[in-house]
Design a protein around this motif. Structure first.
Motif, short mmCIF file in Angstrom:
data_model
loop_
_atom_site.label_atom_id
_atom_site.label_comp_id
_atom_site.label_asym_id
_atom_site.label_seq_id
_atom_site.Cartn_x
_atom_site.Cartn_y
_atom_site.Cartn_z
N CYS A 223 0.92 -1.28 -0.10
CA CYS A 223 -0.02 0.12 0.01
C CYS A 223 0.91 1.20 -0.14
CB CYS A 223 -0.90 0.00 1.07
SG CYS A 223 -1.93 1.23 1.25
N CYS A 229 -4.38 9.63 -3.88
CA CYS A 229 -5.31 8.34 -3.53
C CYS A 229 -4.35 7.37 -2.61
CB CYS A 229 -5.83 7.45 -4.50
SG CYS A 229 -5.56 7.80 -6.31
N ASP A 230 -4.75 6.32 -2.23
CA ASP A 230 -4.09 5.45 -1.54
C ASP A 230 -4.39 4.18 -2.59
OD1 ASP A 230 -3.15 6.40 0.87
OD2 ASP A 230 -5.38 6.43 1.57
N VAL A 231 -3.18 3.44 -2.90
CA VAL A 231 -3.18 2.39 -3.60
C VAL A 231 -2.91 1.10 -3.12
CG1 VAL A 231 -2.09 1.58 -6.09
CG2 VAL A 231 -2.14 3.83 -5.56
N TYR A 254 -4.51 -4.18 -8.49
CA TYR A 254 -4.26 -2.84 -7.84
C TYR A 254 -5.69 -2.28 -7.49
CZ TYR A 254 -5.40 0.29 -11.75
OH TYR A 254 -5.70 1.04 -12.80
N LEU A 256 -7.68 1.39 -6.18
CA LEU A 256 -7.36 2.74 -5.86
C LEU A 256 -8.45 3.05 -4.87
CD1 LEU A 256 -7.01 4.41 -9.33
CD2 LEU A 256 -5.17 3.81 -7.74
N LYS A 268 -12.82 1.33 -1.42
CA LYS A 268 -12.19 1.23 -2.90
C LYS A 268 -13.31 1.90 -3.88
CE LYS A 268 -13.10 -2.58 -5.18
NZ LYS A 268 -12.99 -3.97 -5.57
N GLU A 271 -10.70 -0.86 -9.18
CA GLU A 271 -9.82 -2.28 -9.12
C GLU A 271 -9.56 -2.74 -10.55
OE1 GLU A 271 -11.05 -5.46 -6.75
OE2 GLU A 271 -10.48 -6.81 -8.06
N VAL A 325 -0.73 7.92 -10.96
CA VAL A 325 -2.08 7.90 -11.02
C VAL A 325 -2.61 9.07 -12.20
CG1 VAL A 325 -4.21 7.75 -9.92
CG2 VAL A 325 -2.39 6.52 -8.88
N LEU A 330 -3.73 3.62 -12.81
CA LEU A 330 -2.48 3.29 -12.56
C LEU A 330 -1.85 3.40 -14.30
CD1 LEU A 330 -0.74 3.11 -10.38
CD2 LEU A 330 -0.59 0.31 -10.89
#
Ligand code: FRU
Length: 492
Positions: A223, A229-231, A254, A256, A268, A271, A325, A330
């Motif tokens: 992560c 964002c967080d991936v 992955y 996001l 989420k 994906e 991103v 991604l």
């Protein structure tokens, strides 16, 4: 491979491994060896581990079995690099030589704290998996500190047999750790822990659980924050195929979204798979001092025949990639450092493509190609690499399917595969075709082919075992145009 020293005999150790490497290096057949990708010096490599920057260099550890080209008692091999292209072999970092890891030092990560480099790995004894710690103050020799998260610290409904691949990251003053796990009903899970000191860990929550993994767990989670964002990364076993997505028996995905570390919840928003090729698994990322998120991954796949095993080695890593991103997707591009190794530039413009176009000096097996195709009215347009006679691997746009296809079925080497895998010779991805154009950037390295489509919107990675070095363009049932092409030899 010829064995010159008895190393196993029931007692593994890092020194024994290093001696074995020295004595057996010369016995490895160099035929299919890559030149700018990390590979095991001898024996077997799988997942990247502990990918990080410390003591003025980048460190890549990896799942390593020195004594043969097959998966067996896992060690942590170690490379360092200044540029992700040239790899320096370091002493083996971990061997399964402690009472709590006699059956393997499985995958994990590393983290710097108080000037020391800590490795967090899965220690295996029999069918029990736990998370253990090791430390180094020079980045070369590691001292094991013991188990820090035993299976007892899992929620009650989790199996202690599938609890692995810790990835540690910091948020504020705390360390957080993600690991793959499985519920007793067989659901794959990602679990989150936190710690103030790397030694005492507290369970936070299950970040993800579902029944989409049909034959296993979410291996190798990761992560990081990127582009607001967080991936979240994971490599689920037996992930269900959806159309052209997740075609390998083991995929890498992955997600996001937003990670709330306090509550241990990942909201989420999107994906997708990370790479649509054949040979890409267990990716791991690190942040460089200049702020880049760089990803590396295993450039092989489980449950397949690996043709290099007969040469004394198996498994390699991708050329590391920079991530970004854009538009909530991604994007990937090869590390910029590779451009320092470009030689003999060749360029072409506006070349009409027919059934077979050979271009002067456009050939080779250690090359970078960057080109844009005008897809014209052809049904199939693309490139053949590693070509000789009837043998090749081809990457092309198929207009009827509206997919980009990587087809290695004619490479001249058959890759046998797991019964659950549909095949190991054709993979597809969908990209956005704008103004009837398609961009490709391709890296070949003796027996590998990494394809970046439309500026890294999608990638396809595959090994190609062929005897050819030809590169040709083709258009079938219609014509197309090569708008421009740059070709470089990559010389390291
Ligand atoms: C992923 C994996 C990990 C495990 C390691 C063992 O490829 O199966 O889950 O830690 O390999 O080598």
């Amino acid at each position: 491979m010829k064995v010159n020293t008895t190393a196993t005999g029931g007692s593994y150790g890092t020194k024994t491994a290093d001696l074995y490497i020295v004595h057996n290096l010369a016995a490895v057949n160099g035929n299919s060896r890559h030149t700018y990708h990390a590979m095991p010096p001898v024996g077997w490599m799988n997942d990247p581990n502990g990918f990080n920057e410390a003591f003025g260099k980048y460190h890549l550890f990896y799942q390593f079995y020195p004594y043969g080209p097959t998966w067996d008692s896992m060690h942590w091999g170690h490379y360092t690099t200044q540029d992700f292209v040239k790899w320096k072999l370091e002493p083996t970092a971990l061997a399964p030589d402690a009472s709590y890891d006699t059956d393997g030092c499985f995958s994990g990560s590393s983290v710097l704290s108080d000037g020391k480099l800590y490795l967090i790995y899965t220690s295996v004894v029999g069918d029990r998996q736990a998370q253990a710690l090791a430390v180094s103050s020079d980045g070369v020799r590691f001292e094991k500190l013991g188990v820090v998260i035993p299976g007892e610290k899992l929620p009650k409904n989790c199996l202690k047999t599938d609890f692995r691949d810790p990835k540690v990251f910091r948020r504020g003053k705390m360390f957080y750790l993600l690991a793959g796990a499985m519920s007793d009903a067989g659901e794959g899970m990602i679990v989150l822990y936190r710690s103030a000191d790397l030694a005492k860990w507290e369970f936070v929550n299950v970040l993800r659980k579902d029944n989409f993994t049909t034959r296993g767990i979410y291996e190798c989670p990761d992560c990081f924050e990127l582009g607001g964002c967080d991936v979240l990364f994971a490599s689920p076993q037996g992930y269900k195929t959806q159309d052209w997505r997740f075609e390998n028996v083991q995929s890498s995905i992955y997600m996001l979204g937003k990670l709330d570390v306090e509550r241990g919840v990942f909201e989420k928003t999107y994906e997708d798979e990370i790479d649509g090729g054949f040979d890409f698994y267990a990716p791991q990322t690190m942040k460089t001092h200049d702020g880049r998120i760089v990803m590396i991954a295993w450039m092989q796949m489980w449950q397949r025949y690996m043709p290099t095993a007969k040469h004394g080695w198996a498994g390699a890593m991708i050329l590391p990639r920079e991530l970004s991103v854009k538009d909530c997707r991604l994007y990937q591009s090869p590390v910029r450092e590779i451009e320092r190794y470009r030689w003999n530039p060749i360029g072409f413009h506006n070349v009409k493509i027919g059934s077979r176009n050979e271009l002067t000096k456009v050939n080779g097996t250690k090359v970078e190609l960057i080109f844009t195709l005008d897809l014209g009215d052809a049904k199939r347009v693309g490139i053949k690499v590693y070509q000789k006679g009837e043998h090749d691997a081809r990457i092309y746009y198929d207009r009827e399917k509206d997919l980009v296809i990587f087809d290695r079925s004619r490479m001249g080497t058959e890759i046998t595969h797991d019964a659950e895998e549909k095949d190991a010779s054709v993979r597809s991805v969908k990209v956005e075709i704008k103004e009837n154009k398609l961009g490709m950037r391709i890296f070949l390295d003796v027996s590998s082919c990494e394809v970046f489509l439309n500026g890294g919107e999608r990638t396809m990675t595959g090994n190609v075992y062929s005897d050819g070095d030809g590169i040709t363009f083709f258009a079938e049932e219609g014509s197309a145009k090569l708008i421009d092409l740059e070709k470089y030899d990559i010389v390291v």
